[in-house]
Write a protein that holds these residues in place. Structure first.
Motif, short mmCIF file in Angstrom:
data_model
loop_
_atom_site.label_atom_id
_atom_site.label_comp_id
_atom_site.label_asym_id
_atom_site.label_seq_id
_atom_site.Cartn_x
_atom_site.Cartn_y
_atom_site.Cartn_z
N LEU A 249 86.53 67.80 130.35
CA LEU A 249 85.58 68.46 131.24
C LEU A 249 84.17 68.39 130.67
O LEU A 249 83.97 68.48 129.46
N GLU A 253 81.39 71.81 133.93
CA GLU A 253 82.76 72.01 134.41
C GLU A 253 83.50 73.05 133.56
O GLU A 253 84.30 73.85 134.08
N ALA A 303 79.71 69.77 139.86
CA ALA A 303 80.54 70.31 138.79
C ALA A 303 81.83 70.92 139.34
O ALA A 303 82.92 70.73 138.78
N HIS A 304 81.72 71.63 140.47
CA HIS A 304 82.91 72.22 141.08
C HIS A 304 83.86 71.14 141.60
O HIS A 304 85.08 71.24 141.42
N LEU A 307 85.51 69.44 138.63
CA LEU A 307 86.54 70.31 138.07
C LEU A 307 87.78 70.30 138.95
O LEU A 307 88.91 70.22 138.44
#
Length: 506
Positions: A249, A253, A303-304, A307
């Motif tokens: 990550l 993240e 980032a979401h 992830l």
């Protein structure tokens, strides 16, 4: 021990040769230095690696030496050998070499017991014999296993055999052993070997399977051991710091991973478990809510989504909260590994990188926690094959929590009965912190200069003459350096007594 060396019988009973002048091997041999000298032999042809005593009661000085080069031939009679003076014996005690023997000093053969005692290769189990003196056994003290082991060498050089021999003998000293099996080689150790039986007999051993033997396989995979037990890893039990590193990550993240995990825990309870599925549901709701918020920075949305993609991949791997066709696969309790005389194998031969790395990281953490709570439990020796594929120099900056876990296990685990064994054919790719942790090193054939240089720079007490042998070592031959040995030695490791799949003795 050294007292025996200073009270030997008359040298003529077992003379090998005599010290000669430094300038004899003109044009052939290397020049002598402060801790080397030449010996001339008229008939005998001792091999390199042979240990001898230089001098006797009649001489002013007594040395112990090792033949490191030769034979060299000149127009004069006899063969000439270069000796490395490893110690002086004064009043029966070993001291640093402060002088050199005179020409004409007799060179006397040491018997096997004297050599074994002198080099310090004594212990409660025997793993092989010196290559130069096959009658000299090389033994290891099981009490030193918690000072950690490194096994290095190219494919086919003998790494797997050394690992298996150490595992077999450690269990006979009431250690438990755990092997993370990358190739699925060790899943049949409950059966006796059917290979190299004659060579095994030369070491006074016979084929024998491991009596207390268990194989575990991640739930998504299968094993060639039909009795292998499938297991899963509960997401609720994973170390989030290490989990983030295993998934690779990004910093953003990771921030959102911890935030989502915290929120999932807050809403979990009687009607919702805290598992990977629940975490993904909470994350998906947040992503759906962000669709209508165009004002959010693009980096947040990315980032979401990043992830979500990585967590979905981890979920689809099948190891987290594992179940198939309604069957739930339990975790392995760490106490199942810590049973005296037991060998446990985690067969990750079919596993993806994600599954393999989650299993290694999680089980190591669980064992460390258990051993911290129950220090009186059975000592355990843990082998991680091809460690550079799990934690490499290139990854160490982004896997600081994982590296910290290893270093803490190594340093704090010594008094808790944890021994680590790192195996790699590419030591140049292994973080120097891990190599430094390995006090005992088994260095098999290595041809790559960068790999040799890494080991040379971090391994003391190994003369250049032995490093030069590394590229030409045969199968099962190994250069061993250990703080328990007074000198590094080249040994022939015995074959394994239990069965290994794929290539025996490789």
């Amino acid at each position: 021990m050294d007292t025996l060396l200073s009270q030997r019988r008359a040298p003529e009973e077992n003379v090998v040769g005599y010290v000669t002048y430094d300038d004899v091997p003109i044009g052939g041999g290397p020049r002598t230095q402060g801790t080397t000298c030449y010996m001339v032999c008229e008939e005998s042809r001792p091999p390199r690696g042979f240990y001898v005593q230089v001098g006797s009661e009649e001489n002013d000085l007594i040395f112990v030496a090792r033949i490191i080069d030769g034979p060299f031939f000149t127009q004069r009679p006899g063969a000439y050998y270069l000796l490395e003076l490893t110690s002086m014996i004064t009043d029966g005690e070993r001291v640093v070499v402060q002088s050199r023997p005179r020409p004409g000093t007799p060179v006397v053969r040491l018997n096997s017991g004297e050599v074994q005692s002198y080099i310090g290769a004594v212990g409660d189990f025997t793993i092989g014999r010196l290559t130069g003196q096959r009658d000299v056994e090389v033994a290891v003290d099981s009490r030193s296993l918690n000072r950690h082991i490194g096994i290095f060498g190219t494919t086919g050089s003998g790494k797997s055999n050394s690992l298996q021999v150490m595992a077999e003998d450690a269990t006979r000293s009431n250690w438990s052993v755990l092997i993370f099996d990358i190739e699925g080689e060790y899943v049949s150790m409950n059966e006796p070997t059917d290979a190299l039986v004659e060579l095994l007999g030369h070491f006074g051993k016979k084929p024998e399977g491991v009596k207390d033997f268990h194989v575990y396989v991640p739930a998504p995979n299968t094993s060639r051991n039909i009795d292998a037990k499938k297991f899963g890893v509960p997401f609720a039990d994973v170390d989030l710091e290490i989990f983030c590193e295993v998934l690779g990550l990004s910093p953003f993240e990771r921030v959102y991973m911890f935030d989502i995990a915290r929120k999932t825990k807050e809403i979990s309870g009687s009607f919702q478990a805290y598992d990977i599925h629940a975490v993904l549901n909470v994350l998906k709701k947040r992503i759906d809510a962000q669709v209508d918020k165009a004002s959010l920075p693009e980096v947040v949305a990315e980032a979401h989504m990043g992830l979500y993609t990585k967590l979905s991949l981890a979920q689809r791997s099948g190891i987290l909260d594992a179940h198939q066709a309604g069957e739930i696969f339990d975790k392995i309790p760490p106490e199942a590994f810590c049973v005296p005389g037991r060998i446990s194998v985690i067969d990750v031969n079919e596993s993806s990188d994600i599954v393999r790395n989650i299993c290694i990281a999680h089980l190591l953490k669980e064992i460390f926690r258990y051993k911290t709570r129950y220090m009186g439990s059975s000592p355990i020796l843990i082998f991680v094959e091809e460690i550079h594929t799990f934690l490499s120099k290139a990854k160490k900056r982004t896997m600081t929590a994982t590296l910290t876990m290893f270093t803490e296990m190594a340093r704090q685990g010594r008094k808790r009965g944890i021994g680590l064994g790192f195996v790699s054919q590419q030591p140049a790719l292994v973080p120097s912190e891990l190599i430094e942790l390995c006090n005992t090193r088994f260095m098999h054939r290595i041809s790559s200069e960068p790999n040799i240089e890494v080991l040379r720079n971090s391994t003391g007490n190994v003369p250049d003459s032995l490093w030069s042998l590394l590229p030409s070592l045969g199968n099962g031959q190994v250069l061993i350096s250990s703080p328990k040995f007074h000198h590094a030695v080249v040994a022939q490791i015995r074959p394994n007594m239990s069965r290994r799949l794929r290539v025996e003795y490789s």
